[in-house]
Enzyme design. Structure first.
Site: not given
Length: 318
Positions: A137, A171, A46
């Site tokens: 994200k 994540c 990430e």
């Protein structure tokens, strides 16, 4: 059958922190090395390009109107990826040349959101060298919200690679049941989970997702050590004052469709981790459980997904 086997490379590397061009070179070198080991897919952690915002928790990141925070954020933005300007062209060219697919965690500064705000995005580049999805994200975690913006559902897409169907999340998105279900429902059987760098994150959830989905799960984390902060970093003295020696220890790993380890978490080792996955194991484990197939009740529960790319402006057709 040959298409049933997929050789994957987990690139557990550190960035040249907040230096886009130098980190791109390091990524390109990793791709070339992966090709030499016959990898057909390579995954990076990430926000690897150009790095995770470690400074926030080390320099009182929530202090309002701080010159330090503004200057570091601007430096971050200057080194962020603008896909529309061709920042990933060299990666796409390498992927096409060597017929290798790539999942890459980037900090994106997208022009379709004005070109100033930053997003933690997971980019999938096909073996033909084409960017097939950019997943921003959905919800930055805790202090990340001081520098990253929330994304949208546009990138909740799966991709075919040989016998496998790939999807990925960033994540702590991997803890979100509904985004996982969005990928499962599209036939995902190889789940990509990217992390900034810690076995604290990967050691439990990797096996949990594999067991829940009856899929392979690849977790890839970056490395970050105190010596990985370049000397040209703004306010480096302030960052190093509170920095531990190791900020990200890796923990990259693979779990099989039965939830058992194919590759246990690897700590404090920089380089590529190579494994070959057999698709037939997915079918074996779906025999007794399939979360979106025979062990589901769509007549009772369904998931609605909005994959529209969000923007503050829309233009009427002329």
């Amino acid at each position: 059958m040959k298409d049933q086997l997929l050789t994957v490379a987990l690139a557990q590397i550190s960035p040249v922190w907040l230096d886009k061009n130098a980190t791109l070179k390091k990524i390109e070198n990793s791709i070339t090395e992966a090709v030499s080991q016959n990898a057909e897919l390579i995954v990076f952690g990430e926000a690897l390009l150009p790095g995770y915002p470690f400074w926030i928790s080390l320099t009182d990141g929530a202090q309002f109107d701080s010159a330090i925070q503004k200057e570091l954020h601007a430096h971050y933005g200057q080194n962020a990826v603008i896909i529309e300007n061709g920042d990933l062209d060299s990666i796409c060219e390498l992927a096409a040349k060597h017929k290798i697919a790539v999942y890459l965690g980037i900090i994106e500064r997208p022009l379709d959101r004005g070109g100033h705000s930053l997003y933690a995005s997971l980019v999938y580049i096909s073996e033909a060298g084409e960017i097939k999805s950019v997943h921003r994200k959905l919800q930055p975690t805790y202090e990340e919200r001081l520098t990253w913006s929330p994304g949208d559902g546009n990138g909740l897409i799966v991709h075919s690679l040989k016998a496998f169907t790939l999807g990925g999340l960033n994540c702590w998105e991997n803890w979100m049941p509904l985004p996982r279900a969005a990928l499962y429902g599209q036939g995902e059987n190889l789940h990509i989970a990217v992390w900034p760098g810690s076995d604290y994150n990967t050691k439990d959830i990797t096996r949990f997702i594999a067991r829940e989905s009856r899929s392979y799960v690849i977790s890839v984390s970056s490395l970050m050590r105190k010596e990985d902060f370049p000397g040209a970093t703004p306010h480096l003295d302030e960052i190093l004052k509170e920095s531990p020696d190791i900020l990200g220890n890796g923990g990259s790993c693979i779990a099989g469709p039965d939830g058992e380890w194919v590759l246990e978490p690897v700590l404090n080792k920089e380089g590529l981790l190579i494994e070959t996955l057999d698709f037939n194991r997915v079918l074996q484990e779906r025999q007794n459980f399939d979360p979106v197939g025979h062990y589901s009740r769509p007549d009772v529960t369904q998931l609605h997904i909005n994959r529209q790319r969000q923007s503050t402006i829309w233009f009427d057709k002329e």
